[in-house]
Design a protein around this motif. Structure first.
Motif, PDB file in Angstrom:
ATOM      1  N   THR A  55       0.825  -1.216   0.000  1.00  0.00           N
ATOM      2  CA  THR A  55       0.000   0.000   0.000  1.00  0.00           C
ATOM      3  C   THR A  55       0.853   1.257   0.000  1.00  0.00           C
ATOM      4  O   THR A  55       0.370   2.330   0.359  1.00  0.00           O
ATOM      5  N   SER A  56       2.102   1.141  -0.414  1.00  0.00           N
ATOM      6  CA  SER A  56       2.999   2.301  -0.381  1.00  0.00           C
ATOM      7  C   SER A  56       3.176   2.940  -1.754  1.00  0.00           C
ATOM      8  O   SER A  56       3.211   4.167  -1.869  1.00  0.00           O
ATOM      9  N   ARG A  57       3.296   2.120  -2.799  1.00  0.00           N
ATOM     10  CA  ARG A  57       3.446   2.705  -4.136  1.00  0.00           C
ATOM     11  C   ARG A  57       2.163   3.437  -4.533  1.00  0.00           C
ATOM     12  O   ARG A  57       2.208   4.557  -5.027  1.00  0.00           O
TER      13      ARG A  57
ATOM     14  N   ASP B 295       1.440  -9.361  -9.527  1.00  0.00           N
ATOM     15  CA  ASP B 295       1.540  -8.050 -10.172  1.00  0.00           C
ATOM     16  C   ASP B 295       2.265  -8.122 -11.510  1.00  0.00           C
ATOM     17  O   ASP B 295       2.339  -7.117 -12.230  1.00  0.00           O
ATOM     18  N   CYS B 296       2.793  -9.275 -11.866  1.00  0.00           N
ATOM     19  CA  CYS B 296       3.603  -9.399 -13.076  1.00  0.00           C
ATOM     20  C   CYS B 296       2.749  -9.485 -14.335  1.00  0.00           C
ATOM     21  O   CYS B 296       1.589  -9.904 -14.295  1.00  0.00           O
TER      22      CYS B 296
ATOM     23  N   SER C 227       2.361  -2.843  -5.833  1.00  0.00           N
ATOM     24  CA  SER C 227       1.350  -1.913  -6.358  1.00  0.00           C
ATOM     25  C   SER C 227       1.879  -0.829  -7.288  1.00  0.00           C
ATOM     26  O   SER C 227       1.289   0.239  -7.391  1.00  0.00           O
ATOM     27  N   GLU C 228       2.983  -1.085  -7.996  1.00  0.00           N
ATOM     28  CA  GLU C 228       3.454  -0.059  -8.926  1.00  0.00           C
ATOM     29  C   GLU C 228       2.425   0.283  -9.999  1.00  0.00           C
ATOM     30  O   GLU C 228       2.345   1.421 -10.450  1.00  0.00           O
ATOM     31  N   GLN C 229       1.621  -0.700 -10.414  1.00  0.00           N
ATOM     32  CA  GLN C 229       0.753  -0.498 -11.572  1.00  0.00           C
ATOM     33  C   GLN C 229      -0.721  -0.742 -11.300  1.00  0.00           C
ATOM     34  O   GLN C 229      -1.473  -1.101 -12.194  1.00  0.00           O
TER      35      GLN C 229
END
Length: 649
Positions: A266-268, A527-528, A575-577
């Motif tokens: 929950t940081s990105r 997430d990949c 969570s980058e994307q």
């Protein structure tokens, strides 16, 4: 009692007014008698409430559901042929069988994850109304309130299945549907690795026309799992416009692994508490039991830490993108009622930056180095950079305060995640050259190891001098030989192995006697596969991991690993994307496929091609349950495949 006391007051008042005349001695005796009677009744009722054994308490719950659909004229009917539902035109709509009912009664069970013990199911269903649900429990231990809340959740899930606002109770096949829960160790209120999550569920007729579900479990957490299984024996029939339940069933079940985790970052990108609660609803539905909350990173620090408020004040994206202590405590309780423990992770010494720059203004010096340094590719794996300053003694004081608050907020007393991955030694080398620290080491892995030892000591101090039984660290160069045996105590440290399944990390750690949690990037990183999000450096882990990959990944079989030291597995979602708008779809149903792997660990038939049809149909049913519970889970396939079982495989 209150009525008698009121009579006493009025009697006393009227005597004073002169309307009722009594001799003084008689009045005193009467008032004394009434006073003693009031006191006796008060203490009697108090004693009854506190000490009397209550053999069974019955609760009824109801609420309004908004999951309404208009009645439909049956176009198709489904017949059970060779344990598979076959679709044909409904010549007589009044005699049509819905796909939902056919699927529940034909062929395999529709339970997810599949139980590990024996299961028997009747081939017929009974109609019932949610207002006929009743709850009994004789448990009086510390977990009683959790049991009550868990049944309320179960009841809400059942009501959430209904699609008619006023479906009649008169058409029910039963007079009452009673759920009885018996927990033998009712004092267990916190989930631990050795907590017994096994349960037994027996669904059968009771009396003349009643239905009874008897749940027996060693702990609340087993009973909660049984309630989840029971909810999966109930469905809504869109043709009959009523709830239905399997007529009779027996299930014995227990998990294959004690740790069945899901990590969300929950940081990105910030995720609201409501979105995280939806995720916990999905975890509970799939019997996952550990929410690993990667709550901060170098991009942002959204957690308001009571003893260190400057972390969030200087590190959050915005004041409304933070998590207050009360919100965290509420989420922890919300999770516990659903059988999930919450493990808070503030990654260190790397993956820090924004939120750690206030040291100089507070007289503490540089708490972090390389913060937002450019070119970032020299000092970290992705922008922005930042690592704690291992040469600053104030860093360890701050960590001790931070650890103390994380322990209090999560309520965890067994597992603590310290992070510990992807330390960039070049960052430390460049920014510590002005001190003597960098020159004291021929190998900066030694500095990394010493930092970890000091951090572990501060964790013990923050925990009142008690060592955490298990401290989790991400796999890294420090968890490889020779550093791992020098700095990390195998009786205390658990390594979360995120590397590729073909890497040697996992078997080497197990052979050295370390406990592991498996999170192999090539199978359980959800997430990949969504392409790169920047132009320079490796910005994507490809390809996409479909649910079949998550389901078929069974590394203990592939590498013939000793399962005794494998605590379990964890699926990871960085969570980058994505943000909360797509959280549900990224997780479900892929995380559900992972959940059956770590709950049941079903065997894989090397001679068979692909995954059996039963898994597809059961997972599709489970996906539909998640949608009923408010989650925006992705579809597995076209609707035609659902309506024509077996035709798409």
């Amino acid at each position: 009692m209150f009525a008698l006391c009121l009579i006493y007051a009025r009697f006393h008042e009227r005597g004073r007014c002169g309307r009722i005349r009594m001799k003084q001695g008689e009045l005193r005796r009467a008032l004394l008698l009434i006073t003693l009677l009031c006191a006796f009744l008060f203490f009697y009722l108090y004693w009854q409430q506190s000490n009397k054994y209550i053999p069974a308490a019955i609760y009824r719950f109801s609420h309004i559901t908004t999951n309404y659909k208009k009645p439909i004229q049956p176009q198709w009917t489904w017949d059970c042929v060779n344990k598979r539902c076959e679709r044909r035109y409904a010549d007589d709509p009044l005699k049509a069988t819905s796909l939902a009912t056919c699927g529940m009664l034909c062929g395999s069970t529709q339970l997810w994850p599949q139980p590990t013990g024996p299961v028997t199911m009747a081939s017929k269903a009974l109609r019932f109304h949610h207002r006929q649900l009743a709850f009994e429990s004789a448990s009086l231990g510390a977990s009683r309130s959790l049991i009550d809340e868990a049944f309320a959740v179960f009841n809400s899930n059942v009501i959430g299945l209904t699609e008619a606002p006023d479906y009649p109770i008169e058409g029910s096949d039963v007079s009452e549907f009673t759920v009885n829960i018996a927990v033998s160790n009712a004092d267990v209120v916190k989930l631990k690795l050795k907590t017994d999550e096994s349960y037994s569920l027996v669904l059968k007729a009771s009396g003349k026309d009643g239905l009874r579900a008897d749940i027996t479990a060693k702990t609340f957490f087993g009973a909660r799992g049984a309630l989840e299984t029971l909810s999966q024996l109930i469905w809504w029939d869109p043709y009959d416009r009523t709830l239905k339940v399997i007529k009779a069933a027996t299930v014995r079940d227990k998990p294959a692994f004690p740790y069945r985790g899901l990590m969300v970052d929950t940081s990105r990108n910030f995720m609201s508490i409501d979105s995280l609660k939806r995720m916990l609803v999905g975890m509970a539905a799939n019997k996952l039991n550990a929410f690993h909350w990667h709550i901060s990173d170098s991009q942002s620090f959204p957690l308001i830490v009571p003893s260190l408020p400057l972390l969030a004040k200087t590190g959050s994206y915005a004041p409304d993108m933070t998590y207050s202590p009360d919100e965290v405590r509420d989420l922890v309780h919300f999770a516990r009622v659903r059988g999930v423990r919450v493990i808070l992770e503030v990654d260190t010494p790397a993956h820090v930056g924004n939120g750690w720059s206030w040291g100089p203004t507070e007289g503490l010096g540089e708490l972090a180095v390389c913060v937002n340094e450019r070119p970032w590719s020299l000092y970290c794996g992705e922008p922005p950079c930042g690592q704690l300053n291992p040469d600053n003694p104030h860093v360890y004081d701050v960590l001790q305060k931070l650890y103390g608050d994380l322990i209090e907020l999560s309520g965890e007393t067994e597992l603590f995640h310290m992070g510990g991955d992807e330390v960039n030694l070049e960052c430390w080398s460049q920014h510590l050259q002005r001190t003597s620290a960098a020159y004291n080491y021929t190998d900066l892995h030694e500095l990394w190891g010493e930092f970890t030892v000091k951090a572990l000591q501060r964790l013990t101090a923050a925990n009142g001098g008690k060592r955490f039984p298990h401290v989790i660290l991400w796999s890294s160069k420090l968890t490889k030989r020779p550093y791992v045996n020098k700095y990390l105590d195998k009786t205390r440290v658990v390594v979360q192995n995120w590397g590729g399944s073909q890497w040697t990390d996992t078997p080497e750690l197990l052979s050295d006697g370390y406990k592991v949690i498996i999170s192999h990037v090539d199978a359980w990183y959800l997430d990949c596969g969504f392409g790169r999000w920047r132009e320079t450096g490796e910005a994507a882990c490809d390809p996409y991991r479909p649910w079949q990959t998550a389901y078929q990944h069974r590394p203990w079989q592939l590498q013939r690993l000793d399962k005794r030291l494998i605590l379990g597995g964890e699926a990871c979602l960085w969570s980058e994307q994505f943000d909360e708008g797509s959280l549900d779809a990224r997780l479900w149903p892929r995380a559900a496929a992972f959940a059956e792997r770590v709950w049941s660990d079903p065997r894989l038939d090397a001679a068979a091609y692909g995954i059996q049809e039963d898994v597809y149909t059961r997972l599709n049913t489970q996906r539909n349950r998640l949608v009923k519970r408010g989650l925006s889970a992705e579809a597995l396939w076209p609707e035609w495949c659902s309506q024509n079982p077996g035709m798409c495989l």
